[in-house]
Design an enzyme around this catalytic site. Structure first.
Site, mmCIF file in Angstrom:
data_model
loop_
_atom_site.group_PDB
_atom_site.id
_atom_site.type_symbol
_atom_site.label_atom_id
_atom_site.label_comp_id
_atom_site.label_asym_id
_atom_site.label_seq_id
_atom_site.Cartn_x
_atom_site.Cartn_y
_atom_site.Cartn_z
ATOM 1 N N GLN A 16 4.074 2.285 0.234
ATOM 2 C CA GLN A 16 3.804 2.391 -1.200
ATOM 3 C C GLN A 16 2.356 2.647 -1.600
ATOM 4 O O GLN A 16 2.084 3.487 -2.466
ATOM 5 C CB GLN A 16 4.290 1.104 -1.906
ATOM 6 C CG GLN A 16 4.176 1.190 -3.410
ATOM 7 C CD GLN A 16 4.609 -0.041 -4.169
ATOM 8 O OE1 GLN A 16 4.230 -0.236 -5.302
ATOM 9 N NE2 GLN A 16 5.417 -0.894 -3.571
ATOM 10 N N GLU A 138 2.361 -5.849 0.168
ATOM 11 C CA GLU A 138 2.119 -6.217 -1.232
ATOM 12 C C GLU A 138 1.855 -7.709 -1.466
ATOM 13 O O GLU A 138 0.814 -8.105 -1.978
ATOM 14 C CB GLU A 138 3.340 -5.773 -2.062
ATOM 15 C CG GLU A 138 3.382 -6.250 -3.492
ATOM 16 C CD GLU A 138 2.322 -5.612 -4.359
ATOM 17 O OE1 GLU A 138 2.157 -4.393 -4.291
ATOM 18 O OE2 GLU A 138 1.648 -6.340 -5.117
ATOM 19 N N ASP A 167 -0.106 -2.937 -3.878
ATOM 20 C CA ASP A 167 0.169 -1.588 -3.372
ATOM 21 C C ASP A 167 -0.239 -0.516 -4.385
ATOM 22 O O ASP A 167 -1.172 0.245 -4.176
ATOM 23 C CB ASP A 167 1.662 -1.434 -3.080
ATOM 24 C CG ASP A 167 2.025 -2.034 -1.731
ATOM 25 O OD1 ASP A 167 1.138 -2.151 -0.886
ATOM 26 O OD2 ASP A 167 3.191 -2.366 -1.537
ATOM 27 N N GLY A 246 -7.215 -14.429 -22.591
ATOM 28 C CA GLY A 246 -8.438 -14.283 -23.367
ATOM 29 C C GLY A 246 -8.677 -15.460 -24.295
ATOM 30 O O GLY A 246 -8.068 -16.522 -24.146
ATOM 31 N N GLY A 247 -9.533 -15.271 -25.259
ATOM 32 C CA GLY A 247 -9.904 -16.350 -26.165
ATOM 33 C C GLY A 247 -8.930 -16.559 -27.304
ATOM 34 O O GLY A 247 -9.093 -17.480 -28.107
HETATM 35 N N1 CAO Z 1 3.327 10.905 14.721
HETATM 36 C C1 CAO Z 1 3.218 10.008 15.721
HETATM 37 N N2 CAO Z 1 2.947 8.721 15.529
HETATM 38 C C2 CAO Z 1 2.811 8.303 14.247
HETATM 39 C C3 CAO Z 1 2.914 9.172 13.152
HETATM 40 C C4 CAO Z 1 3.195 10.539 13.433
HETATM 41 N N3 CAO Z 1 3.299 11.434 12.460
HETATM 42 N N4 CAO Z 1 2.723 8.472 12.010
HETATM 43 C C5 CAO Z 1 2.507 7.209 12.386
HETATM 44 N N5 CAO Z 1 2.551 7.093 13.723
HETATM 45 C C6 CAO Z 1 2.336 5.904 14.531
HETATM 46 C C7 CAO Z 1 0.952 5.333 14.352
HETATM 47 O O1 CAO Z 1 0.009 6.077 15.072
HETATM 48 C C8 CAO Z 1 1.154 3.936 14.899
HETATM 49 O O2 CAO Z 1 1.080 3.976 16.311
HETATM 50 P P1 CAO Z 1 0.126 2.973 17.158
HETATM 51 O O3 CAO Z 1 0.526 1.594 16.757
HETATM 52 O O4 CAO Z 1 0.468 3.333 18.546
HETATM 53 O O5 CAO Z 1 -1.274 3.259 16.796
HETATM 54 C C9 CAO Z 1 2.608 3.642 14.540
HETATM 55 O O6 CAO Z 1 3.170 4.876 14.106
HETATM 56 C C10 CAO Z 1 2.827 2.620 13.462
HETATM 57 O O7 CAO Z 1 1.925 2.812 12.377
HETATM 58 P P2 CAO Z 1 1.545 1.559 11.478
HETATM 59 O O8 CAO Z 1 1.084 0.455 12.368
HETATM 60 O O9 CAO Z 1 0.638 1.974 10.401
HETATM 61 O O10 CAO Z 1 2.980 1.202 10.832
HETATM 62 P P3 CAO Z 1 3.725 -0.183 10.766
HETATM 63 O O11 CAO Z 1 5.064 0.122 10.220
HETATM 64 O O12 CAO Z 1 3.690 -0.936 12.056
HETATM 65 O O13 CAO Z 1 2.872 -1.032 9.695
HETATM 66 C C11 CAO Z 1 1.869 -1.366 7.533
HETATM 67 C C12 CAO Z 1 3.020 -0.759 8.333
HETATM 68 C C13 CAO Z 1 2.017 -0.925 6.097
HETATM 69 C C14 CAO Z 1 1.922 -2.885 7.624
HETATM 70 C C15 CAO Z 1 0.515 -0.881 8.120
HETATM 71 O O14 CAO Z 1 0.530 0.521 8.164
HETATM 72 C C16 CAO Z 1 -0.680 -1.360 7.329
HETATM 73 O O15 CAO Z 1 -1.101 -2.522 7.421
HETATM 74 N N6 CAO Z 1 -1.303 -0.439 6.549
HETATM 75 C C17 CAO Z 1 -2.497 -0.726 5.793
HETATM 76 C C18 CAO Z 1 -2.223 -1.591 4.604
HETATM 77 C C19 CAO Z 1 -1.191 -1.006 3.685
HETATM 78 O O16 CAO Z 1 -1.278 0.109 3.241
HETATM 79 N N7 CAO Z 1 -0.217 -1.837 3.352
HETATM 80 C C20 CAO Z 1 0.684 -1.541 2.272
HETATM 81 C C21 CAO Z 1 1.839 -0.798 2.656
HETATM 82 S S1 CAO Z 1 2.875 -0.674 1.266
HETATM 83 O O17 CAO Z 1 3.563 -2.176 1.128
#
Ligand code: CAO
Length: 424
Positions: A16, A138, A167, A246-247
């Site tokens: 998001q 979030e 988000d 607010g106030g």
């Molecule tokens: N091709 C190949 N690999 C890909 C890819 C693509 N097009 N897109 C993503 N990946 C891989 C990433 O490289 C990552 O691999 P590694 O762990 O080996 O480096 C893997 O997919 C997972 O990516 P991620 O860790 O970002 O995703 P997740 O689902 O595990 O975590 C989230 C999700 C949101 C918790 C994390 O991305 C995060 O903390 N983001 C920053 C904060 C944020 O934006 N949070 C709000 C999200 S909305 O609620």
């Protein structure tokens, strides 16, 4: 002509926070290329599915006006395509877990070498420090940003809010940073890193609660209901129920029909400037001259009595009748609108804030349009892309690959299967 016409965005976002940002950039006119993992795509495509086989509303409502390109960023040809995109684009936006972009081989230093003019914009859960490596969603941000501790009622637990301030709020902050960096680049000729940590964004939105934290040192917060109730203040800004921030004291009050309708309520603000009109409306003209009620200072310890009397009046009216009576008198009130009422609101549809969008898999669905209205940059909301719908188009038209090269990229397995796209 749109405000960001000509700006190309490599959209490496998911879920998001990041997609909110790039959707805004698209609405402002940028050409946004959403990079997704081949065959998988943004995880939200298949989350909270309401129509089997179709992209979810979670995805469609956050990814309007974008094009989708499938790229495996861990495949050599995929890296080649990404490098070409970095060369071509003005902005790269990402919200991967900390370090993921580096692990793909695209550190800030590498990206800068490829294109010194590119702006690299990131959402992370936390800024630099002991939590910098955490994955964050979030509600974690709402809690770590001070929102949860200051939301809810005094006698209840901390509460998260329905507004996605962690988000979508951070996506907004990031979009502003990107637009400012684009403007600075006009003069410096260089790109820069833009970071919007979710905790910081929530803290920014909770600014008035840090204000109150400091005011506590000077004594009790007299505009909080607990002051009039004789409940002592602790060390930290307390939860204040529906007190106004607010106030000018305000509360949510029951309206006609509250017994059966969970949203038959109004917000009512007893603004000092219109106090006498409030007294007349609720049938308490004697309070205008009564020393216990005539001044704001005198009223603060009596808010329960005052709002009790106002509620006796609002309960005789619907929330819309309260609006109709109070607005001409400049008494600030607001009906508690349900999502059903918002979805059906003709005025919001007329301004493009609520839009109906046609989707080849889903049929028509409602969405929230662009909340920013610009006189010279109109927004037409178009549907979210299907997974990889524009891969071939972006390779050929944006990156200049010949048909043979496009074929080579497909055969490498870096960009998924060629798509036959469903007609709209
Ligand atoms: N091709 C190949 N690999 C890909 C890819 C693509 N097009 N897109 C993503 N990946 C891989 C990433 O490289 C990552 O691999 P590694 O762990 O080996 O480096 C893997 O997919 C997972 O990516 P991620 O860790 O970002 O995703 P997740 O689902 O595990 O975590 C989230 C999700 C949101 C918790 C994390 O991305 C995060 O903390 N983001 C920053 C904060 C944020 O934006 N949070 C709000 C999200 S909305 O609620």
């Amino acid at each position: 002509m749109k405000a960001l016409d000509g700006i190309k965005v490599l959209d490496f976002t998911h879920v998001q926070s990041g997609p909110t940002c790039t959707q805004l950039l698209a609405w402002l006119g940028a050409d946004v290329f959403k990079v997704e993992r081949p065959g998988v795509g943004d995880a939200t495509r298949k989350q909270l599915v309401d129509k089997p086989g179709a992209d979810s509303l979670y995805f469609t409502m956050l990814n309007h006006n974008k094009r989708s390109i499938e790229i495996n960023s861990k495949n050599e040809t995929g890296k080649e395509v990404l490098t070409r995109l970095i060369e071509t684009c003005d902005v790269l936006v990402e919200n991967f877990a900390p370090g993921a972009l580096d692990r793909m081989g695209f550190s800030w230093e590498t990206i800068q070498k490829i294109n010194p003019r590119i702006i690299v914009a990131s959402v992370k859960g936390f800024g630099p420090g002991k939590y910098q490596d955490c994955k964050v969603y979030e509600n974690v941000a709402q809690c770590a940003g001070g929102s949860a501790s200051t939301t809810g009622f005094l006698d209840g637990p901390p509460l998260v809010t329905g507004a996605q301030i962690g988000d979508s709020g951070t996506g907004l902050h990031l979009a502003l940073g990107i637009v400012a960096a684009l403007y600075q680049r006009e003069r410096s000729g260089r790109g820069q890193k833009v970071l919007a940590p979710m905790q910081d964004g929530v803290i920014n939105l909770c600014r008035v609660k840090l204000r109150d934290q400091q005011r506590l040192e000077a004594g009790p917060l007299t505009e909080y209901s607990q002051f009039g109730e004789g409940i002592p203040f602790g060390e930290a800004t307390p939860r204040a129920g529906n007190d106004s921030g607010g106030g000018q004291p305000g509360r949510i009050l029951r309206c006609k029909g509250w017994e059966t309708d969970p949203n038959a309520y109004t917000y009512f603000i007893t603004q000092a400037a219109v106090w006498e009109k409030v007294c007349d409306v609720i049938g308490k003209p004697e309070w205008k001259t009564d020393p216990d009620f005539a001044t704001l200072k005198a009223r603060l310890p009596r808010l329960n009595q005052i709002f009790g009397a106002i509620e006796d009046w609002t309960m005789t009216k619907t929330k819309f009748e309260v609006m109709d009576i109070c607005n001409p008198l400049d008494i600030p009130v607001g009906p508690i609108l349900s999502m059903k009422e918002i979805a059906e609101d003709e005025g919001l549809r007329a301004t493009g804030t609520i839009v109906e969008v046609e989707h080849p898999e889903r049929g028509p669905y409602l969405s929230v349009g662009c909340p920013i209205k610009m006189s010279d940059s109109p927004v037409e909301v178009t549907r979210s892309p299907l997974l990889g719908e524009h891969t071939a188009q972006i390779l050929a038209e944006v990156l200049g690959y010949s048909p043979e090269e496009v074929d080579r990229v497909y055969r490498s397995g870096a960009v998924g299967e060629p798509k036959t796209v469903a007609a709209d």
